[in-house]
Scaffold this motif. Structure first.
Motif, PDB file in Angstrom:
ATOM      1  N   VAL A  84      -6.775  86.100  51.234  1.00  0.00           N
ATOM      2  CA  VAL A  84      -7.407  87.245  50.566  1.00  0.00           C
ATOM      3  C   VAL A  84      -8.886  87.309  50.943  1.00  0.00           C
ATOM      4  O   VAL A  84      -9.570  86.288  50.918  1.00  0.00           O
ATOM      5  CB  VAL A  84      -7.263  87.098  49.037  1.00  0.00           C
ATOM      6  N   PRO A  85      -9.413  88.503  51.278  1.00  0.00           N
ATOM      7  CA  PRO A  85     -10.813  88.602  51.686  1.00  0.00           C
ATOM      8  C   PRO A  85     -11.806  88.000  50.691  1.00  0.00           C
ATOM      9  O   PRO A  85     -12.749  87.312  51.091  1.00  0.00           O
ATOM     10  CB  PRO A  85     -11.021  90.111  51.834  1.00  0.00           C
ATOM     11  N   SER A  86     -11.591  88.203  49.389  1.00  0.00           N
ATOM     12  CA  SER A  86     -12.542  87.654  48.416  1.00  0.00           C
ATOM     13  C   SER A  86     -12.473  86.130  48.394  1.00  0.00           C
ATOM     14  O   SER A  86     -13.504  85.457  48.274  1.00  0.00           O
ATOM     15  CB  SER A  86     -12.291  88.224  47.016  1.00  0.00           C
ATOM     16  N   ASP A  87     -11.277  85.559  48.532  1.00  0.00           N
ATOM     17  CA  ASP A  87     -11.160  84.097  48.584  1.00  0.00           C
ATOM     18  C   ASP A  87     -11.893  83.549  49.808  1.00  0.00           C
ATOM     19  O   ASP A  87     -12.567  82.511  49.733  1.00  0.00           O
ATOM     20  CB  ASP A  87      -9.690  83.675  48.641  1.00  0.00           C
ATOM     21  N   LEU A  88     -11.751  84.231  50.937  1.00  0.00           N
ATOM     22  CA  LEU A  88     -12.423  83.775  52.157  1.00  0.00           C
ATOM     23  C   LEU A  88     -13.936  83.877  52.014  1.00  0.00           C
ATOM     24  O   LEU A  88     -14.677  83.019  52.501  1.00  0.00           O
ATOM     25  CB  LEU A  88     -11.937  84.593  53.357  1.00  0.00           C
TER      26      LEU A  88
END
Length: 329
Positions: A145-149
């Motif tokens: 997920v972009p936010s996790d990255l």
């Protein structure tokens, strides 16, 4: 812990937005109760205890409501589908709400369920990896997920671990199995009260590296969202729903064992000892300064700033339009 797929059907959603086709007129049950839908983010467990207690104890009924709670196939579409009127209420994430608002979806957070992040970096205790600096040269599994990255990048760069000095693997939902089988050295995107408790109860000792200890803003993990249209046209509905939910949370706090029984009926596939342990550990995170479920502009503002600096959003939407405390008791 949370399902993240990002396969949004933007064309369908845009069509719903423009035509109003997804929006439904209010419906009433045979007993005259107003029927509404609450779209959960995951299998019913500790964060959802207030809603199931409110149903079990008749608090929703006292407010004239019949609440249909269900687990969607893809929680990542919640903000969009709530904005377009498929559901009156949804349990979602701060990052998704901010992203949806930037994309033009009129969705607003009515309340926060969990006061601090549950998402974390998790390792096996035997690995000796108990701080981000020790992830240099290691393999990290994530949801993709972009936010996790963005969280990972922020944490590692702050700890002197540069991109390219570790290996990143996209595991989707299979985070814990990869950690247990030593396919990865660490996982990100797991919830410490879900994967963490499950692993401990299976006999694995773990380290939990909390994101907010290493530069990620201290954010609300789960929030209740609705569409702007309800705020404008049906404030009484929002007050009734939240009044019952807050009563439900008070019941959970006073009767945690009973709350576990109620949750187990909703999720019989989950073990009672897991539900009890997760609720016990999470109850302190459900106690808010200034009142139950109340949100602070500071947390929204800090997350918006983080997402802007991380490149997750291009603009900087005003924090005070993304949430409201107006309808809390």
């Amino acid at each position: 812990m949370h399902i993240h797929t990002r396969n949004w059907s933007m064309l369908l959603l845009a069509t719903c937005l423009l035509s109003g086709a997804c929006s439904k007129p209010p419906t009433r049950s045979a007993s005259g109760l107003r029927e509404v839908r609450l779209r959960l983010d995951w299998t019913p467990w500790a964060p959802h205890a207030a809603f199931y207690a409110a149903e079990d104890q008749g608090f929703f009924r006292e407010e004239g409501l019949k609440v249909h709670m269900y687990v969607p196939p893809d929680p990542e579409t919640t903000t969009k589908l709530v904005a377009t009127g498929q559901d009156e209420f949804g349990i979602s994430y701060m990052t998704d709400t901010i992203l949806a608002r930037e994309q033009g979806f009129k969705v607003v957070s009515l309340a926060a369920l969990i006061d601090h992040p549950l998402n974390c970096i998790m390792t096996l205790k035997a690995s000796g990896i108990d701080a981000p600096a020790r992830l240099k040269g290691k393999t990290i599994g994530s949801t993709g997920v972009p936010s996790d990255l963005a969280f990972l990048d922020g944490v590692l760069s702050r700890s002197g671990v540069s991109k390219g000095s570790y290996r990143l693997v996209n595991l989707g939902f299979n985070l814990a199995p990869a950690l247990k089988s030593h396919k990865v050295d660490a996982i990100l995107g797991a919830y410490w009260p879900w994967e963490g408790i499950n692993m401990e109860q299976e006999g694995y000792e773990i380290n939990v590296i909390k994101l907010q200890d290493y530069g990620v803003p201290d954010y609300y993990e789960l929030i209740i969202v609705c569409r702007q249209d309800l705020i404008d046209k049906e404030p009484a509905l929002l007050r009734s729903f939240l009044k019952a939910a807050v009563k439900g949370q008070a019941f959970v706090r006073e009767h945690p064992d009973r709350a576990v029984e109620i949750l187990h009926r909703a999720s019989p596939e989950l073990k009672v000892n897991f539900l009890a342990a997760s609720l016990r550990k999470m109850l302190p995170l459900m106690e808010f300064r200034g009142g139950q479920f109340r949100q602070e502009e500071k947390k929204w503002s800090e997350m918006i700033s983080f997402m802007r600096v991380s490149g997750l959003i291009k603009t900087r939407p005003p924090a005070n339009t993304a949430f409201t405390n107006e309808f809390l008791p």
